[in-house]
Design an enzyme around this catalytic site. Structure first.
Site, short mmCIF file in Angstrom:
data_model
loop_
_atom_site.label_atom_id
_atom_site.label_comp_id
_atom_site.label_asym_id
_atom_site.label_seq_id
_atom_site.Cartn_x
_atom_site.Cartn_y
_atom_site.Cartn_z
N HIS A 306 60.98 -11.93 -11.85
CA HIS A 306 62.24 -11.50 -11.25
C HIS A 306 63.14 -12.71 -11.06
O HIS A 306 62.66 -13.80 -10.75
CB HIS A 306 62.00 -10.82 -9.89
CG HIS A 306 63.14 -9.97 -9.44
ND1 HIS A 306 64.24 -10.50 -8.83
CD2 HIS A 306 63.35 -8.65 -9.56
CE1 HIS A 306 65.08 -9.51 -8.56
NE2 HIS A 306 64.59 -8.39 -8.99
N ASP A 363 59.32 -2.36 -11.12
CA ASP A 363 59.08 -1.52 -12.30
C ASP A 363 57.63 -1.46 -12.73
O ASP A 363 57.28 -0.71 -13.64
CB ASP A 363 59.93 -2.06 -13.47
CG ASP A 363 61.41 -1.92 -13.18
OD1 ASP A 363 62.13 -2.91 -13.28
OD2 ASP A 363 61.83 -0.81 -12.81
C1 SDX Z 1 64.87 -5.28 -12.40
O1 SDX Z 1 68.19 -8.44 -10.58
C2 SDX Z 1 67.61 -7.46 -9.98
O2 SDX Z 1 67.62 -7.35 -8.79
C3 SDX Z 1 66.94 -6.45 -10.93
C4 SDX Z 1 66.15 -5.34 -10.25
C5 SDX Z 1 67.05 -4.40 -9.45
O3 SDX Z 1 66.54 -3.73 -8.56
O4 SDX Z 1 68.26 -4.29 -9.83
O5 SDX Z 1 65.17 -5.90 -9.40
C6 SDX Z 1 65.45 -4.47 -11.29
O6 SDX Z 1 65.53 -5.50 -13.38
C7 SDX Z 1 63.50 -5.88 -12.21
C8 SDX Z 1 63.08 -6.78 -13.43
C9 SDX Z 1 62.59 -5.85 -14.53
N1 SDX Z 1 62.35 -6.62 -15.78
C10 SDX Z 1 61.14 -6.86 -16.24
O7 SDX Z 1 60.08 -6.59 -15.65
C11 SDX Z 1 61.11 -7.50 -17.64
C12 SDX Z 1 60.11 -8.66 -17.65
N2 SDX Z 1 60.66 -9.73 -16.79
C13 SDX Z 1 61.40 -10.78 -17.45
O8 SDX Z 1 62.14 -10.39 -18.56
C14 SDX Z 1 62.08 -11.71 -16.46
O9 SDX Z 1 61.16 -12.00 -15.50
C15 SDX Z 1 63.38 -11.27 -15.78
C16 SDX Z 1 64.39 -10.84 -16.76
C17 SDX Z 1 63.10 -10.15 -14.83
C18 SDX Z 1 63.90 -12.47 -14.99
O10 SDX Z 1 64.27 -13.40 -15.91
P1 SDX Z 1 64.88 -14.84 -15.45
O11 SDX Z 1 65.10 -14.89 -13.99
O12 SDX Z 1 66.03 -15.14 -16.33
O13 SDX Z 1 63.70 -15.77 -15.69
P2 SDX Z 1 63.37 -16.43 -17.08
O14 SDX Z 1 63.50 -15.40 -18.17
O15 SDX Z 1 64.16 -17.70 -17.18
O16 SDX Z 1 61.82 -16.74 -16.90
C19 SDX Z 1 61.42 -17.91 -16.23
C20 SDX Z 1 60.16 -18.32 -16.99
C21 SDX Z 1 60.36 -18.38 -18.50
O17 SDX Z 1 59.44 -19.33 -19.00
P3 SDX Z 1 60.03 -20.82 -19.36
O18 SDX Z 1 61.17 -20.62 -20.34
O19 SDX Z 1 60.50 -21.38 -18.01
O20 SDX Z 1 58.86 -21.55 -19.95
O21 SDX Z 1 59.13 -17.33 -16.78
C22 SDX Z 1 58.81 -16.73 -18.04
C23 SDX Z 1 59.93 -17.03 -19.00
O22 SDX Z 1 59.42 -17.09 -20.34
N3 SDX Z 1 58.72 -15.29 -17.77
C24 SDX Z 1 57.75 -14.50 -18.21
C25 SDX Z 1 58.06 -13.23 -17.68
N4 SDX Z 1 59.18 -13.30 -16.96
C26 SDX Z 1 59.59 -14.57 -17.01
N5 SDX Z 1 56.69 -14.70 -18.98
C27 SDX Z 1 55.89 -13.64 -19.24
N6 SDX Z 1 56.10 -12.39 -18.77
C28 SDX Z 1 57.18 -12.16 -17.98
N7 SDX Z 1 57.39 -10.93 -17.51
#
Ligand code: SDX
Length: 428
Positions: A306, A363
């Site tokens: 998140h 989720d």
């Molecule tokens: C919702 O914003 C809100 O409030 C949203 C929400 C709401 O109520 O409105 O809470 C609802 O959207 C919840 C999130 C649902 N999405 C997912 O579950 C999809 C999987 N999660 C990721 O795509 C990600 O965690 C996000 C999109 C939720 C957050 O992305 P960020 O904050 O941009 O973080 P990032 O992508 O920069 O990740 C940081 C690191 C990265 O690694 P590095 O590049 O630093 O090496 O963590 C890794 C990412 O690769 N990472 C994951 C991961 N999520 C982040 N690695 C594996 N699996 C994951 N799920």
């Protein structure tokens, strides 16, 4: 005058910017004069360090896993409140008296029907259209039907269109489901609760009475509460930006629905259950954990991570408890729940997830509950949109009535070609 100042040293000059304090949470540096004074923009793709507005609706402490709606913790609201009461709270700022809640519920209940002409609108979609495509289309089309409530400068119009949107989303979502399975639409029944009415419109058929199961109604209502609002997330920011141009509320909410559909956002509940189905049994979890950690593999654990929560999403805690309640009420079990619990256990003991502070989010478990209740995965994000409409509407109202509000228009760091002259085709 702000007590604290932030100083910027540039080319031998010092610039000072006021530091503004909220009631809680991080202070902000007010940089509204930065460009005029320095000729510089700030650069923050994804807005990881940017406050886009002032708001009094929802507060999240991502490190502590805290979520407050108008100051009330989500865990207490999920346990003691109802979606109608939380909707009133978000819109009006205080918990309602019994009379206020009854009046609000009465008003919402009597806006649940759709203009009959919209039935024809549905018939233009393919039967296999994704419900979110239908939701985007139908909600956007509402502005073609409710001209009497699109003057956003009129507080009464804003109130009527807000109530219409909250009231009609269950009807629109249920109709999207009915259309996809080829069953007749079920009209709202005003004798039922907001959530009971939605369950009947979704799962009822004209051929026989539909009995709302109280435990399922309670679980569904709680799921709506958990999804109601969440500060300045991507879809809420979309609604605010669309609304900043003066667009009508139906068009703004349609824009929010479109943004929510993305798998990184509200589409994650559908993606998370599909991921659990692909994993299948716990013995296959290590393979997927390795894939999620592999920088060269686009696979991510859906329902994990998140932007704000760097601790357990408090909504996921409630969601996990609700799974067992629904299983008990429906006397069902889904082995994917065990797979999900095991996946969480393994991930949360893995250094990659610990270092990156990746926890289950709202989720991760919701799809298991929705599937047990009988919703197809394609309906999961539509249910998220149904519940989030009250948050979008409350944020939109807050934005419109903010005297400091102006059209949102970010700038950029330009890295394209500098000016050059046109070359005639004969010379290329
Ligand atoms: C919702 O914003 C809100 O409030 C949203 C929400 C709401 O109520 O409105 O809470 C609802 O959207 C919840 C999130 C649902 N999405 C997912 O579950 C999809 C999987 N999660 C990721 O795509 C990600 O965690 C996000 C999109 C939720 C957050 O992305 P960020 O904050 O941009 O973080 P990032 O992508 O920069 O990740 C940081 C690191 C990265 O690694 P590095 O590049 O630093 O090496 O963590 C890794 C990412 O690769 N990472 C994951 C991961 N999520 C982040 N690695 C594996 N699996 C994951 N799920």
């Amino acid at each position: 005058m702000a007590d604290k100042l932030a100083k910027l040293e540039m080319d031998g000059k010092t610039y000072e910017y006021p530091v503004l304090e909220g009631s809680t949470g991080p202070d902000v540096i007010d940089i509204r004069k930065l460009y005029a004074q320095t000729g510089l923009f700030t650069f923050d793709p994804g807005f990881t360090s940017t406050a886009s507005c002032e708001s009094a609706l929802t507060y999240i402490d991502g490190d502590e896993g805290v979520l407050l709606h108008r100051g009330y913790p989500i865990g207490q609201l999920a346990e003691h409140s109802s979606f109608m009461e939380v909707s009133y709270l978000l819109l009006n700022g205080e918990l309602p008296s019994k009379q206020q809640l009854d009046d609000f519920t009465y008003t919402i209940t009597r806006h649940t029907m759709l203009h009959e002409q919209l039935m024809t609108f549905y018939r233009g979609f393919r039967r296999d259209a994704h419900p979110m495509a239908v939701m985007c289309g139908v909600v956007g089309a509402l502005s073609a039907f409710y001209h009497d409530s699109t003057d956003i400068s009129d507080p009464e119009h804003r109130k009527i269109s807000s109530h219409r949107l909250i009231a009609k989303m269950p009807t629109i979502a249920a109709m999207a489901y009915k259309y996809s399975v080829g069953q007749p639409f079920i009209y709202p029944d005003n004798s039922l609760s907001y959530t009971g009415n939605f369950l009947r419109m979704t799962f009822g058929v004209p051929a026989e009475p539909y009995e709302v199961i109280p435990a399922v109604e309670r679980a569904m209502d709680r799921i709506f509460i958990l999804h109601a609002d969440h500060e300045q997330n991507a879809s809420t920011s979309t609604v605010r930006l669309a609304g900043s141009s003066g667009a009508n509320p139906f068009a703004c909410i349609a824009a929010g629905i479109a943004c929510l559909w993305g798998p990184a956002h509200g589409g994650a509940n559908e993606a998370a259950l599909n991921m659990l189905k692909e994993i299948g049994t716990p013995d296959r979890i290590p393979h997927y954990i390795e894939r999620a950690k592999d920088k060269n593999d686009p696979f991510r654990l859906m329902g994990f991570g998140h932007r704000v929560y760097k601790n357990y999403d408090p909504r996921a805690t409630v969601m996990q408890k609700t799974v067992r309640e629904v299983f008990d009420a429906l006397k069902v079990n889904d082995p994917l729940f065990e797979t999900a619990l095991r996946l969480e256990e393994i991930a949360l003991s893995d250094p990659y997830f610990i270092e990156k502070k990746l926890f289950p989010n709202v989720d991760f478990y919701s799809g298991i509950i929705l599937s047990a209740i009988g919703f197809p995965t394609t309906m999961f994000t539509a249910l998220f949109a149904l519940a989030r409409t009250v948050g979008w509407v409350a944020q939109w109202n807050e934005m419109i009535s903010d005297p400091a509000q102006k059209i949102g228009r970010p700038r950029q760091l330009y890295t394209g070609p500098t000016q050059r002259d046109y070359v005639p085709l004969s010379q290329r």
